[in-house]
Every structure is written in C-alpha cells, then in structure tokens.
Design a protein around this motif. Structure first.
Motif, PDB file in Angstrom:
ATOM      1  N   LEU A  37       7.455  11.601  -5.277  1.00 22.26           N
ATOM      2  CA  LEU A  37       8.528  10.939  -5.988  1.00 22.26           C
ATOM      3  C   LEU A  37       9.757  11.949  -6.488  1.00 22.26           C
ATOM      4  O   LEU A  37      10.835  11.542  -6.369  1.00 22.26           O
ATOM      5  N   THR A  38       9.259  12.939  -6.883  1.00 24.47           N
ATOM      6  CA  THR A  38      10.344  13.787  -7.700  1.00 24.47           C
ATOM      7  C   THR A  38      11.343  14.426  -6.700  1.00 24.47           C
ATOM      8  O   THR A  38      12.469  14.362  -6.626  1.00 24.47           O
ATOM      9  N   GLU A  58       0.968  -1.214   0.042  1.00 22.69           N
ATOM     10  CA  GLU A  58       0.184   0.003   0.042  1.00 22.69           C
ATOM     11  C   GLU A  58       0.987   1.220   0.063  1.00 22.69           C
ATOM     12  O   GLU A  58       0.292   2.215  -0.473  1.00 22.69           O
ATOM     13  N   LEU A  87       2.906   6.025  -3.143  1.00 22.29           N
ATOM     14  CA  LEU A  87       3.765   6.982  -3.857  1.00 22.29           C
ATOM     15  C   LEU A  87       3.659   6.999  -5.294  1.00 22.29           C
ATOM     16  O   LEU A  87       4.020   8.135  -5.799  1.00 22.29           O
ATOM     17  N   ARG A  88       3.309   5.760  -5.742  1.00 25.42           N
ATOM     18  CA  ARG A  88       3.199   5.856  -7.156  1.00 25.42           C
ATOM     19  C   ARG A  88       2.351   7.040  -7.771  1.00 25.42           C
ATOM     20  O   ARG A  88       2.430   7.352  -8.622  1.00 25.42           O
ATOM     21  N   GLY A  89       1.200   7.013  -6.781  1.00 25.07           N
ATOM     22  CA  GLY A  89       0.260   8.243  -7.336  1.00 25.07           C
ATOM     23  C   GLY A  89       0.408   9.404  -6.689  1.00 25.07           C
ATOM     24  O   GLY A  89      -0.239  10.354  -7.079  1.00 25.07           O
ATOM     25  N   GLU A  90       1.659   9.971  -6.319  1.00 27.32           N
ATOM     26  CA  GLU A  90       2.237  11.195  -5.925  1.00 27.32           C
ATOM     27  C   GLU A  90       3.515  11.790  -6.667  1.00 27.32           C
ATOM     28  O   GLU A  90       4.500  11.473  -6.019  1.00 27.32           O
ATOM     29  N   PRO A  91       3.497  12.147  -7.829  1.00 30.78           N
ATOM     30  CA  PRO A  91       4.380  12.557  -8.515  1.00 30.78           C
ATOM     31  C   PRO A  91       5.320  13.702  -7.849  1.00 30.78           C
ATOM     32  O   PRO A  91       6.550  13.571  -8.061  1.00 30.78           O
ATOM     33  N   PHE A 130       3.858   1.724  -1.567  1.00 34.57           N
ATOM     34  CA  PHE A 130       4.278   1.932  -2.866  1.00 34.57           C
ATOM     35  C   PHE A 130       3.229   2.322  -3.649  1.00 34.57           C
ATOM     36  O   PHE A 130       3.618   3.249  -4.712  1.00 34.57           O
ATOM     37  N   THR A 131       2.139   1.703  -3.528  1.00 34.69           N
ATOM     38  CA  THR A 131       0.981   2.109  -4.366  1.00 34.69           C
ATOM     39  C   THR A 131       0.676   3.643  -4.159  1.00 34.69           C
ATOM     40  O   THR A 131       0.311   4.385  -4.937  1.00 34.69           O
TER      41      THR A 131
END
Length: 441
Positions: free
Chosen positions: A246-247, A234, A239-243, A236-237
């Motif tokens: 992540l940047t 959850e 973080l993948r939705g938060e550009p 990882f999921t």
C-alpha cells in the motif's frame, strides 16, 4: 498467520513441470516490446498533434486525461476477469480493440471527420482497451519465468529492460515521424505494433501458457465458486493486509502523476517555447530510455545481491526532481539530455525491484485482481497529471510549475522511504532465500 506466510508466491504455486523452455518468456517480452513501443510513439505524436492544431495546453492535457482515465478504471475492474478467463485471451483481444481505435484516428483525420469530441471518444476507447492488455501481459511474466527456470528478479528485470527499450525507441521514432511525415503516421505505427503484439500472444506462445489461474480448492460444504464482485473484493482485502504494498502504491501514484505531467504537457510546452521542437522530445526520451536500459540490465544482473530499499530510494532520487529542475533552469539542450540520461539510469533500477516484491507477496491465483488494483491505484493520478499541468501552465507559466513538481517528487519519495514497513523489502527476500536453502538441504 502473517500475510507473507499465507500468500507468498513461491510457496503458493507448485513449480510447473516439464523441461525448461525460454519460449514463453521470450514471447511475452516480445509482445510487451511491441505494444509498449507503439504506445510510446503515440505518446509523442498525439499530444504534439493536439498542441499544434489547437494551440492549447489545456486541450492537450484533456486528451491525455480521456485516454488514461478509462485505462485506469477498466484495468482496475478487469483483474477478476483476467484470473477467471486467463491473461492470454484478454491480452490479444484487448490489443486488437486498441489497435482498431488507434487506426481510426488518422483515417477520420484524412476524411476531415475528426472533430475534437470524436478524438476524445477514440482515445478513451484506446485507453479502455489498453489497460486490460497491459495487465494480462504483466500477469503472464511469473508463469513464463517459471517455465524458463528464470529467477523472478531477473524476469522482472528483463521486463524492465523491455519497457526502457520501448521508452528509447518509441520517443525517438515518434519524434522522427512527427518531424518528417506528421503525427498521424505515428498513430498508424502504433496500431500496427498492437496488431503484431496480439498475433504473438494469440498464435506464437506455446499452448497452455496464460490459461486461467487455478482457484483455491472448493470448500467441503460445497460452497459455490465465488462470483465477480467477491473476487474483486478479495483483491481489496488482500491489499489492506499488505502495508508495504500500500505504501509503495501510494508513493508511485504520486510520482506517476508528476511523470504524466512532465511527459504529456510540460516537455511539449518546453520544446515549443525553447524552440527545440518535436525532435528534442524524441532525443530526451531516447537519452533517458537508453540510460534506463543500462540501469535495468544491471538491475537484472545484480539486484538480487543489493539492498532493495536503498536501490529504490536512490533510483527515485536520480529519476525524479532533476528532470524538472533542468527544464526550469533554461539550460541548453546538451545539458538537458545529460540530466535526462542520469535520471533514466536511476529509473532503470526501480521497476525490477518493485515488480519482484509484488510477485513474491501475491499468490498466483489472485495475481490478476491484486495487480490490477495495485496498478490502477498507482496510475490513478496519471489522467490528472496532464490535465492539472495544462491548467497550471496556462495560469502561472512553465517554470513555476516545473519547480513545484520537482519539490513534490523529492518530498514524496524520501518521506515514503522512511516508513518502517519499507524494511520488509529486504526482510522478504531474506526469508525466501532461507526457505530455498532449507528446501535444498
């Protein structure tokens, strides 16, 4: 539904009832101060001990790698445990484990049993225990801020002040201890600080602070509570939705690698080659740390009224490349200290803003696992920083490595700041304020 709509921390968790109390925030910050100060002392004492006893920059970098690699890995895997068990229990037990390993280093050295492989094993244990302890204290900051009715940016600013104070007191103390009584005393002091921090969290915080995060309500179909790996996934999921996150994480990961290189290898090598010795390492850390305290205090007071993106980029511009370039230039110690002070002032503005952005965008029930993953990804380069710097210095010399690091720091921070998602830093805060005004009216 956007990630912010679904996960905003302000809307996700209900306000903690009861009277306003600053004791939780004071306790968490005190424990942070103790553990971070001890760690900063060790960061001066341990590399210097290895450098002067082995004469090898490569071995010095290897010791740093063996501490930081377990730190990053275990911290990444501990997030679901912190959410499920509670940060309070994780914090004090992890600090005690780290203190035990740190105390064994000088003990075995006195007994002439500290072979280099044994030292590598002990620093690995220190790092593996320190990661969960640091994570747990970070996770308790938003809850402690809510109990004290302290704005989130101010709370993260105060935690930044604590970090910078530790970066001021720790290197100065470490340098003095190394110069006067030897590096092993620094490790003893580190162990004592960790024990005191453990006592503060376990015994002095108010009851109820740092309990396990409350999971989302169970589904009507009676689905079982998610297990460890599902909780881990959850994170990882999310973080993948938060550009934006992540940047920031990628950028900070690169700058952390470069910071580790200069702190663990390049500065000690410069101090030895320039003839300034370990006392100069303490002075440089103290100059940067004292200025960073001033920057963090100002950030805690006024950051909520400034454009976040501008503050972060300006902070990195001051905090990064100038430090490497002044060491490469062969400037006298007074100039070096002045440049490190300016860099510290800029650095003091960075973490309060980035911390507030993280806490705003992550729901409380997922804060442990998301923060653990984010921190671990951002810290992934730290174990390699000292290792690569030691090998590069051995191959090419100090000055070329310093110039290359300065160039990489400048390009990384400026190119990342041009990405479009960085505009969300300021947009998120405007959305929160609009919601707050609507609630009041």
């Amino acid at each position: 539904m956007t990630a912010r709509d679904a996960t905003g921390a302000e809307a996700d968790a209900a306000r903690i009832p009861g009277p306003r109390s600053l004791r939780p925030l004071g306790g968490v910050l005190t424990a942070m101060a103790l553990s971070l100060t001890g760690t900063r002392i060790s960061l001066v004492a341990l590399p210097w001990f290895v450098l002067v006893t082995t004469g090898s920059a490569t071995r010095t970098g290897l010791v740093v790698f063996c501490e930081m690699a377990p730190y990053v890995l275990v911290k990444a895997l501990t997030g679901p445990v912190v959410d499920r068990t509670g940060p309070r229990a994780v914090s004090w037990t992890a600090d005690l484990a780290s203190a035990t390993a740190a105390a064994l280093v000088p003990l075995l050295h006195v007994l002439h049993l500290l072979a280099f492989p044994v030292l590598l094993f002990l620093v690995a244990v220190i790092g593996a225990a320190r990661g969960p302890g640091d994570l747990a204290k970070e996770v308790m900051v938003p809850e402690a801020a809510e109990r004290g009715r302290v704005p989130l940016e101010r709370a993260t600013g105060l935690s930044g002040v604590i970090e910078r104070l530790a970066s001021t007191v720790g290197p100065a103390t470490g340098g003095a201890l190394v110069a006067l009584v030897g590096p092993m005393t620094g490790l003893v002091v580190n162990a004592g600080c960790l024990v005191l921090g453990s006592v503060v969290i376990a015994l002095l915080l108010p009851r109820g602070v740092g309990r396990a995060a409350e999971e989302a309500p169970p589904r009507a179909d009676g689905e079982a509570e998610p297990g460890y790996w599902r909780r881990f996934g959850e994170g990882f999921t999310f973080l993948r939705g938060e550009p934006l996150l992540l940047t920031v994480i990628v950028m900070v990961g690169i700058t952390n690698l470069l910071d580790a290189a200069i702190g663990s290898v390049l500065i000690p090598v410069w101090a030895r080659e320039s003839g300034n010795g370990p006392a100069a390492i303490g002075l440089m850390g103290s100059a940067m740390g004292a200025a960073a305290v001033a920057g963090s205090l100002i950030a805690a007071a006024v950051a909520s009224r400034l454009r976040r993106r501008t503050v972060v980029l300006a902070g990195f511009l001051l905090a990064g490349a100038p430090r490497f370039l002044v060491l490469a230039s062969g400037a006298p110690l007074g100039v070096v200290l002045a440049v490190f002070a300016v860099s510290g002032f800029g650095a003091g503005f960075i973490n309060p803003v980035l911390g507030a952005v993280l806490f705003e965008r992550v729901p409380r029930r997922m804060l442990g696992r998301v923060n653990a993953l984010g921190d671990s990804l951002a810290w992934a380069g730290i174990p390699l920083g000292g290792l690569l710097a030691g090998a590069a210095v051995a191959a090419t010399g100090l000055a070329p490595v310093l110039i290359a690091c300065a160039t990489a720091y400048f390009l990384t921070t400026n190119l990342a700041g041009l990405r479009p998602e960085w505009r969300e830093m300021d947009r998120t805060r405007r959305t929160d304020r609009a919601g707050a005004r609507k609630a009041v009216t």
